[in-house]
Design an enzyme around this catalytic site. Structure first.
Site: not given
Ligand code: GDP
Ligand code: IMO
Ligand code: MG
Length: 430
Positions: A13, A41
């Site tokens: 992340d 994503h």
């Protein structure tokens, strides 16, 4: 021309979606080589925000061929809905190819993921519940279903019946019951076959051929190095290898091909799910990072745990990946903090550790050794285009971490969108 692999240097992340999208302007092909729908994503622009799970993030550039390679695991229902959502939102995407050798996440994998986690109780990993561990386990046990099975569903009854028997016994041992029978699974396989057959290809051939013809290929890493099952915080890890070496096995890239590495490093640390996190902050600074950084899981909506940047852990992953260049992300989130800290080492039982420990229990007990910096109050925004636009304290923070890690921050991201990025040199794909 070396291919480029984008790899997250912490627990995921870090903003790989944004960075891969940015770099894809100059790419011909973007390849996912491991992981599955556990990844999330995000790509954002003034007009849109899209959360990619299995489709490569570069595909919004229509000249890009997206490849989901053999090392990935495909969740067909999720993939079909991801593609539908892209088209419903009006995005025209590049070409997509799915490896005939990738494994399929079956409905029982998701169910077993939940049952295993519940069975482990306090020792649960905190998985995304996407069936990733059970699917990779079946690949290693040689009882998995692969994408090429979708081209031959008429011959799958016996294999499906065996899987149902095995998985029913396992579910019962975990105090559960399988939610789908052989006929239901065969129906699903037929449905997936008609939806996905047009995308199926021998993708290793495509990738090697692209490189042979001098095309620019980006390998989009998922998750983060500290979740690698060999090098991360085992057992609090995912089930596919994340380190750049996995590009070769996960895509069939030939071993003569050279890879250059772009590490993605968030300016602070976050972690989702269980596992040790020595620099975790359960105070107002942690709250600042979570709120300003909008640290909520892209895949599960869980709140991410936040902490100071762990440079001791990152120096270890820089060593493993060989990253010389990094994309430093979310620097803007640190604006407004008077003092900043970064971990430059750990102590364990009162002694300074020489190297990053392998044991989760050592990591749980380890205490970070911090170096403190002055923070800055100025907000970083569209106007932050070069190093000279950064407040002095921010520039010192960046140059300290470059020195400590032995890397160059070629990209510094100061906001969600492509344009919120300081670009220091353009030769990333070479
Ligand atoms: P990934 O899994 O590494 O692709 O990252 P995620 O998409 O799961 O999470 C990163 C989040 O941070 C996303 O919401 C991005 O839009 C956002 N983001 C990326 N770069 C920046 C940045 O430099 N600043 C801020 N504030 N947000 C960013
Ligand atoms: P991206 O690509 C953050 C974590 C889960 C859990 C552990 C195992 O968006 O950076 P799994 O479902 O893989 O069996 O869960 O790994 N995890 C991630 N954390 N970002 C990710 O992906 C992750 N993928 C897996 O939270 O702790
Ligand atoms: Mg993510």
């Amino acid at each position: 021309m070396p291919a480029l692999v984008v790899v997250d240097l912490q627990w995921g992340d870090g903003g790989k979606g944004k960075i891969v999208d940015l770099l894809s302007e100059n790419a011909d092909c973007v390849v996912r080589f491991h992981g599955g729908a556990n990844a999330g994503h995000t790509v954002e622009s003034a007009r849109m925000a899209f959360k990619f799970h299995q489709v490569p993030s570069g595909i919004l550039h229509r000249h890009v061929t997206g490849v989901i390679a053999n090392g990935s695991v495909i969740d067909p229902d999720e993939l079909i809905s991801e593609l539908k959502s892209l088209s419903e939102k009006g995005y025209k995407i590049g070409k997509l190819l799915i490896s005939d050798r990738a494994h399929i996440v079956m409905p029982y994998h998701r169910q077993l993921d939940r049952l295993e986690e519940a069975f482990k109780g306090g020792k649960a990993v905190g998985t995304t519940g996407r069936g990733i561990g059970p699917c990779y386990a079946d690949k290693a046990s040689r009882i998995g279903f692969r994408v090429d099975d979708l081209l031959d569903v008429g011959n799958l009854r016996e294999k499906v019946e065996l899987a149902v028997k095995l998985k029913s016994a396992y579910a019962a041992a975990l105090s559960g019951q399988l939610e789908m029978d052989a006929n239901g699974l065969l129906d699903k396989l037929r449905e997936w076959s008609s939806a996905l057959s047009p995308y199926i290809a021998d993708t290793s051939h495509v990738v090697n051929d692209m490189l042979y013809r001098g095309k620019n290929v980006i390998f989009e890493g998922a998750h983060g190095m500290l979740l690698d099952p060999d090098h991360g915080n085992y057992p609090y890890v995912t089930s596919s290898n994340i380190s750049p070496g996995a590009v070769y096995s996960g895509s069939g890239l030939n071993s003569n091909a050279r890879l250059s590495v772009m590490g993605v490093l968030k300016a602070y640390s976050t972690r989702v799910g269980g596992g040790p996190f020595p620099t975790e902050l359960n105070d107002e600074v942690g709250e600042h990072l979570a709120l300003k950084g909008m640290e909520v899981g892209t895949t599960t909506g869980r709140r991410r745990r936040c902490g100071w940047l762990d440079l001791f852990a990152t120096r270890y992953t820089v060593g493993l990946t060989g990253a010389k260049n990094i994309a430093l992300t979310k620097l803007d989130v640190l604006s407004g903090l008077r003092k900043l800290k970064v971990a430059v080492g750990y102590t364990y039982e009162g002694k300074r550790l020489k190297s990053y420990p392998s044991s989760a229990s050592v990591l749980y007990a380890a205490k970070p050794v911090y170096r403190e910096f002055n923070g800055w109050m100025e907000q970083l925004d569209e106007g932050t285009k070069s190093m000279t636009d950064l407040p002095k304290a921010a520039a010192s923070y960046v140059s300290f971490l470059e020195q400590f890690l032995g890397v160059k921050a070629k990209l510094i991201s100061v906001g969600h969108r492509r344009e919120n990025t300081i670009v220091r040199g353009k030769q990333f794909l070479g």
